[in-house]
Structures are given as C-alpha cells and as structure tokens.
Write an enzyme that holds these catalytic residues in place. Structure first.
Site, PDB file in Angstrom:
ATOM      1  N   ASN A   1      36.729  47.337  48.174  1.00  0.00           N
ATOM      2  CA  ASN A   1      37.912  47.633  47.357  1.00  0.00           C
ATOM      3  C   ASN A   1      38.921  48.529  48.058  1.00  0.00           C
ATOM      4  OD1 ASN A   1      37.515  47.852  43.698  1.00  0.00           O
ATOM      5  ND2 ASN A   1      38.679  46.449  44.970  1.00  0.00           N
TER       6      ASN A   1
ATOM      7  N   THR B   1      35.773  52.151  42.571  1.00  0.00           N
ATOM      8  CA  THR B   1      35.974  50.705  42.630  1.00  0.00           C
ATOM      9  C   THR B   1      36.102  50.125  41.224  1.00  0.00           C
ATOM     10  OG1 THR B   1      33.643  50.053  42.519  1.00  0.00           O
ATOM     11  CG2 THR B   1      34.509  50.683  44.684  1.00  0.00           C
ATOM     12  N   CYS B   2      36.530  48.866  41.144  1.00  0.00           N
ATOM     13  CA  CYS B   2      36.678  48.222  39.851  1.00  0.00           C
ATOM     14  C   CYS B   2      35.396  47.526  39.404  1.00  0.00           C
ATOM     15  CB  CYS B   2      37.837  47.227  39.874  1.00  0.00           C
ATOM     16  SG  CYS B   2      37.707  45.961  41.144  1.00  0.00           S
ATOM     17  N   ASP B   3      34.278  47.810  40.086  1.00  0.00           N
ATOM     18  CA  ASP B   3      32.988  47.239  39.738  1.00  0.00           C
ATOM     19  C   ASP B   3      32.256  48.184  38.788  1.00  0.00           C
ATOM     20  OD1 ASP B   3      30.367  46.239  39.667  1.00  0.00           O
ATOM     21  OD2 ASP B   3      30.503  45.490  41.719  1.00  0.00           O
ATOM     22  N   SER B   4      31.825  47.680  37.639  1.00  0.00           N
ATOM     23  CA  SER B   4      31.159  48.536  36.666  1.00  0.00           C
ATOM     24  C   SER B   4      29.786  48.997  37.137  1.00  0.00           C
ATOM     25  CB  SER B   4      31.020  47.806  35.324  1.00  0.00           C
ATOM     26  OG  SER B   4      30.272  46.617  35.479  1.00  0.00           O
TER      27      SER B   4
END
Length: 398
Positions: free
Chosen positions: A385, A345-348
């Site tokens: 996502n 996902t693009c979540d850190s």
C-alpha cells in the site's frame, strides 16, 4: 514498563559515527528532529553491545548470529565489534551482505534446504559449514562442491513431539529435520564424505522452558549411539528468549548453565559446540517509533502495522512494551488504559489487538515507541500500500 515522556524540540543528530546512522541521545530527540511522514526505526547500540558481550563471554561454545532476525548493516557491525565473528546465513543475498560488510566473518549456511546455485555460491565464498536433513540434500551439497574434502556438515534433527513437549512460544517442528531412523541412516551415509560431521536442532523460537535443551541433547545422544559413527560437533540452535509482557524468562546464565551441564552429562564435552542466537542478540536493541493518526474510542490508528514491523503483534498477538512520547502540552495523564492498534493500510487484517497500555488521553499526533522489535520487526516489513520507511536512527539511551 510503560513510561510517558515529553519530547524536546529541534534536536540535531550527535554524529553519524560510530554506528553509521543519525545518532541521538534519546528517542524523544529523534522524534523531534524528524520531518518525515513514516515510522522511525531505532537501534539501541548499547543494548545490542551488552547482549553480544553476554553471549560471547558466557555461552559455552561458538556463537553464530542468525542474520535473518535482523540483517541491518549497522547491527551486524556492532555485533562484530563486540566479538561475534560467526554468522548463520540462509541465502545468497545474506551471504553477500555479510561477506561484503565483514569479509573476515565465518559464515554458516544452516538452512536445511538450499538451491544448487546457493550451495555453489556459498562454497565459492568460503562457506564450509552447511546443514541438511535429507539424502537428496546431502547429495546436492556433495555435487555442488565437487565432492569437497573440507566440508563440515550438520544434520538437522526433527525433535520428537515438538509441538506438545518443547514449550516454545513458536514451535518449529514439522518443516525441517530428520526423524530418528532417517537421521541414523544419514549420519552413516554422510560420515565417509565429510571432514567434520555434526548434529543440529532447534527447540523453537522464544523458548521459555530451559529443560528443552537438555531434552534435545539427550535425544541427540540416542541418535548418535544408534548410528555408531564419530561426531565432531553439536549445534543447539536458537530459541534463546527475550522478556516481553506476559512472557517472563529466566536469566540467560541459567540457559547457558543448563546447556553446559547437559553437554557434559551426554558425553559431548569434547565436541565443538555451537549456538545460533538471533532474537536474544537484537530484540531489545530495536524499536519502532509510530505516530497516532486517529483515535476512535480505544482504537489507535498508526502509521505502521502488521505489514510493517508489527507482524508479530498482529499475526501472533504479541504484546510488545510501549511508551508514549508527546512534544506539546499538556503532559500525558498518569492513568493508563488498554488500546487496540490498527496499521495504515486499507486491509482490515492490519490489526493488533494488544491490549497495549498507554496514557488514557493518548491522541492524534502523539508518538508511541514500540519496544523489543529489534528481531523480526524491520526485517519483516513490506511496502504494501506504499507504507514503509527507510529511516533508521541510533539511540544512545539505555
């Protein structure tokens, strides 16, 4: 143990039965046959069968499988086939799932706080065992079952100083359970209205200290003595652990022996005894096969992560066993190093620090088998996502 393997190409499933899933001899075969882009969830039926046989044959009471730990229909069927006939459910959907798949199963609604509709639905579907930890919850159960005379209710105890004394990796104190004085009052209040009355508790998930069960049973004895009412059952809950890296455990037989000894010492030998294993029945029987999409130094970017089946690896920094699968030459090198994982996902926050020890030349295109994810792995996965998988296979290797 970390094992590097080389996958074999163009494998076909052995059969769709008896597990209702594409079935392969090895995880390498399952990877070689896969042409999708998502992670692969794997069940190891023989490991699940072995765990079920151990509990059914040696646990000194009735075994209730905690469905929340892994509700996959194939896993539920395997447990049933091995003699697990009782299931701990928490919701209408879990009730309907187990009732639809295993119509002769005995269901236990052991969630201490339930909606009125859930209580009524459970009773209509044959559920007679329910838990409670508050006077209002007790009254809800009586109201929604029309003051039924065939109920077996289990009072959930809050164990004292759970976060400091019980030694579980994930203590469960604070949300559920009646304190001493409240428990005494509730036992007295419930006794006239139910056919059977029992006590239940939970020593915490992944309990590494066997003595916790004796401490809880001894405390239960003091509550019962103070209440001065007849008790029909004791439920020691879950907490039965599985070995993970950095978490060695005693043999399960020692847990069973300690529980048996404490039951006898506290005068509970004539009572009906229950246990609610979840993790111990399914964790070692499940894995997730993930693909490496990119390597940056010692960071590996994978096609599954904390929003998928690796929640515990990210949220609680659990170091699951791993092994590498490579389907092309050269074979992985012998020396290993520790890697950090990142999910797709693009979540850190989709980060798993590990370290996870794999061959030093691990690279894009390799597959990693993350083991012991049969509990709270696939069941916690989201579709955040757009990254998720519906592909589950059975693996026959042990």
């Amino acid at each position: 143990m970390i094992v590097s393997t080389s996958a074999v190409h163009t494998q076909q499933p052995i059969a769709l039965q008896p597990y209702g899933l594409p079935t392969y001899k090895t995880s390498a075969d399952a990877i070689a046959a896969y042409n999708g882009d998502d992670q692969i969830y794997a069940l190891y039926p023989r490991k699940i069968e072995a765990a079920a046989r151990l509990f059914v044959s040696e646990f000194p009471g009735h075994v209730l499988y905690a469905v929340k730990s892994n509700p996959h229909p194939s896993l539920l069927q395997i447990l049933w086939n091995e003699g697990v006939s009782r299931y701990d459910v928490a919701s209408m959907r879990e009730i309907d799932l187990v009732r639809g798949l295993l119509p002769r199963a005995e269901l236990y609604l052991m969630h201490p706080v339930k909606s009125r509709r859930t209580i009524a639905h459970a009773y209509t579907n044959g559920v007679r065992n329910m838990s409670f930890d508050h006077e209002d919850e007790l009254q809800k159960i009586l109201d929604c079952t029309n003051q039924a005379q065939d109920l077996h209710l289990h009072l959930r105890l809050a164990l004292p100083k759970v976060s400091k004394q019980l030694g579980a990796v994930m203590p469960l104190g604070g949300k559920f359970g009646a304190g001493f004085d409240e428990a005494v009052a509730l036992l007295k209040s419930a006794r006239p209205d139910v056919q059977k009355l029992g006590l239940c508790f939970h020593v915490g998930s992944q309990c590494l200290n066997i003595e916790n069960y004796n401490s809880a049973l001894t405390y239960a004895r003091t509550v019962i003595d103070a209440a001065g009412v007849k008790i029909d059952s004791i439920d020691v809950g879950g907490g039965f652990p599985v070995s993970y890296p950095d978490m060695p455990i005693a043999p399960m037989a020692e847990y069973f022996g300690a529980i048996s000894a404490s039951v006898a010492a506290n005068g509970f030998a004539e009572l009906e005894l229950f246990g609610e294993p979840g993790r111990a029945l399914c964790a070692e029987g499940g894995a997730t096969l993930v693909r490496v999409e990119l390597r940056k130094d010692n960071d590996l970017y994978l096609n599954d992560g904390t929003y998928g089946s690796l929640f515990d690896a990210g949220q609680f920094s659990w170091k699951f066993p791993v092994r590498l699968h490579r389907s092309r030459p050269p074979a992985p090198c012998a020396n290993t190093i520790g890697f950090r994982f990142f999910g797709p996902t693009c979540d850190s926050a989709d980060t798993m620090n590990g370290p996870f020890h794999l061959p030093a030349d691990t690279c894009e295109g390799d597959w990693i088998e993350i083991q012991n994810l049969g509990a709270y792995g696939q069941t916690l996965a989201t579709q955040f996502n757009g990254f998720y998988s519906h592909h589950t296979v059975a693996i026959l290797e042990d």
